[in-house]
Design a protein around this motif. Structure first.
Motif, short mmCIF file in Angstrom:
data_model
loop_
_atom_site.label_atom_id
_atom_site.label_comp_id
_atom_site.label_asym_id
_atom_site.label_seq_id
_atom_site.Cartn_x
_atom_site.Cartn_y
_atom_site.Cartn_z
N LEU A 94 0.97 -1.24 -0.01
CA LEU A 94 -0.02 -0.04 -0.04
C LEU A 94 0.89 1.39 0.04
N LEU A 95 1.97 1.27 0.76
CA LEU A 95 2.92 2.56 0.87
C LEU A 95 3.70 2.39 -0.62
N VAL A 96 3.99 1.35 -0.96
CA VAL A 96 4.90 1.33 -2.32
C VAL A 96 4.01 1.98 -3.35
N THR A 97 2.68 1.38 -3.57
CA THR A 97 1.72 2.07 -4.58
C THR A 97 1.51 3.43 -4.29
N GLY A 98 1.11 3.70 -3.14
CA GLY A 98 0.70 5.14 -2.77
C GLY A 98 1.86 6.15 -3.06
N LEU A 99 3.00 5.90 -3.21
CA LEU A 99 3.86 6.93 -3.57
C LEU A 99 3.72 7.37 -5.01
N GLU A 100 2.93 6.82 -5.84
CA GLU A 100 2.74 7.16 -7.24
C GLU A 100 1.16 7.29 -7.56
N GLU A 101 0.43 6.82 -6.94
CA GLU A 101 -1.01 6.88 -7.07
C GLU A 101 -2.15 6.41 -5.90
N PRO A 102 -3.20 6.87 -6.16
CA PRO A 102 -3.85 6.51 -4.75
C PRO A 102 -4.12 5.06 -4.53
N LEU A 117 2.49 13.02 0.93
CA LEU A 117 1.55 12.16 0.75
C LEU A 117 0.60 12.25 1.89
N THR A 118 -0.84 12.04 1.48
CA THR A 118 -1.77 12.12 2.43
C THR A 118 -2.23 10.49 2.86
N LEU A 119 -2.32 10.34 4.05
CA LEU A 119 -2.42 8.99 4.71
C LEU A 119 -3.95 9.26 5.53
N GLU A 120 -4.74 8.52 4.75
CA GLU A 120 -6.09 8.58 5.40
C GLU A 120 -6.54 7.27 6.28
N LEU A 148 2.36 13.20 5.42
CA LEU A 148 3.71 12.53 5.53
C LEU A 148 4.56 13.02 4.48
N GLU A 149 5.77 12.99 4.64
CA GLU A 149 6.93 13.55 3.77
C GLU A 149 7.11 12.44 2.83
N ARG A 150 7.11 12.63 1.40
CA ARG A 150 7.14 11.48 0.68
C ARG A 150 8.75 10.89 0.78
N GLU A 151 9.75 11.91 1.33
CA GLU A 151 11.04 11.55 1.37
C GLU A 151 11.19 10.35 2.64
N ASP A 152 10.55 10.74 3.52
CA ASP A 152 10.56 9.88 4.80
C ASP A 152 9.83 8.34 4.31
N ILE A 153 8.93 8.54 3.58
CA ILE A 153 8.13 7.13 3.24
C ILE A 153 9.16 6.32 2.47
N GLU A 154 9.68 6.97 1.16
CA GLU A 154 10.86 6.36 0.35
C GLU A 154 12.00 5.75 1.23
N ASN A 155 12.69 6.55 2.10
CA ASN A 155 13.53 6.15 3.03
C ASN A 155 13.31 4.90 3.77
N PHE A 156 12.13 5.02 4.39
CA PHE A 156 11.52 4.00 5.20
C PHE A 156 11.41 2.60 4.33
N LEU A 157 10.91 2.66 3.26
CA LEU A 157 10.68 1.68 2.38
C LEU A 157 12.01 1.09 1.90
N GLU A 158 13.04 2.01 1.49
CA GLU A 158 14.26 1.53 0.97
C GLU A 158 14.95 0.58 2.35
N SER A 159 14.84 1.16 3.55
CA SER A 159 15.52 0.46 4.74
C SER A 159 14.78 -0.93 4.63
N SER A 160 13.37 -1.00 4.58
CA SER A 160 12.67 -2.40 4.75
C SER A 160 13.02 -3.16 3.80
N TYR A 161 13.25 -2.63 2.35
CA TYR A 161 13.96 -3.66 1.03
C TYR A 161 15.19 -4.22 1.60
N GLU A 162 15.88 -3.66 2.39
CA GLU A 162 17.18 -4.34 2.90
C GLU A 162 17.11 -5.51 3.62
#
Length: 134
Positions: free
Chosen positions: A55-63, A82-85, A97-111
Motif C-alpha cells: 500500500l505504501l509502495v503503490t501510494g507513492l505514485e497513485e491513490p 503524501l496523505t494517509l487517510e 507525510l513527507e514523501r522522502e520519509d516514506i521512500e527512506n523507510f521503504l528502502e530500509s525495509s527492502y534491505e
C-alpha cells in the motif's frame, strides 16, 4: 550488526492542523507483508494501524487502498507530501507525510526483505501455531 526490524519516527500533520503529531512507522521481518504506523495521543498512548507494505509502495505514485487505510499522493498541494487517510467506526483522520520519509523507510525495509520476496520470508507454520494457541 543484523537487525530484523526498521523503525522510523517523524512528526506529521493531522487533519490540516498546525500542531504536529508524533508518528512511528515499523517494519518487522517476521511480518514481511505488513507495516505498522502508530500515532502518539495527547495522553501518551500509541494508536497503531497495520496494513500492507505494498500500500505504501503503490501510494507513492497513485491513490492506493480501498479499506480503512488509504495513501493518496494527489490530495496534497505539495508534491513532496503524501496523505494517509485512516477510517474506523470511531472516526476519520488524515495525516500529511513527507514523501522522502516514506521512500527512506521503504528502502530500509527492502534491505531486510526485498520487494517481491515476502513469501520466502513468511513463517506460515509459526502463524498457524500462534493462531492455534489462542
Amino acid at each position: 550488526m543484523h537487525t530484523d526490524a526498521v523503525h522510523q519516527t517523524q512528526f506529521v500533520l493531522l487533519n490540516e492542523s498546525t500542531t504536529p503529531v508524533l508518528s512511528r512507522l515499523s517494519y518487522h521481518c517476521a511480518e514481511p507483508f505488513a507495516v505498522t504506523v502508530a500515532f502518539r495521543t495527547e495522553r501518551g498512548r500509541w494508536i497503531e494501524w497495520t496494513f500492507a507494505r505494498d500500500l505504501l509502495v503503490t501510494g507513492l505514485e497513485e491513490p492506493a487502498g480501498l479499506g480503512d487505510v488509504r495513501i493518496r499522493p494527489d490530495l496534497s498541494e505539495d508534491p513532496a507530501m503524501l496523505t494517509l487517510e485512516i477510517e474506523s467506526p470511531d472516526g476519520y483522520a488524515s495525516f500529511e507525510l513527507e514523501r522522502e520519509d516514506i521512500e527512506n523507510f521503504l528502502e530500509s525495509s527492502y534491505e531486510l526483505v526485498p520487494l517481491g520476496t515476502e513469501s520466502e520470508n513468511f513463517d506460515i507454520d509459526g502463524l498457524i501455531e500462534e493462531i492455534s494457541n489462542v
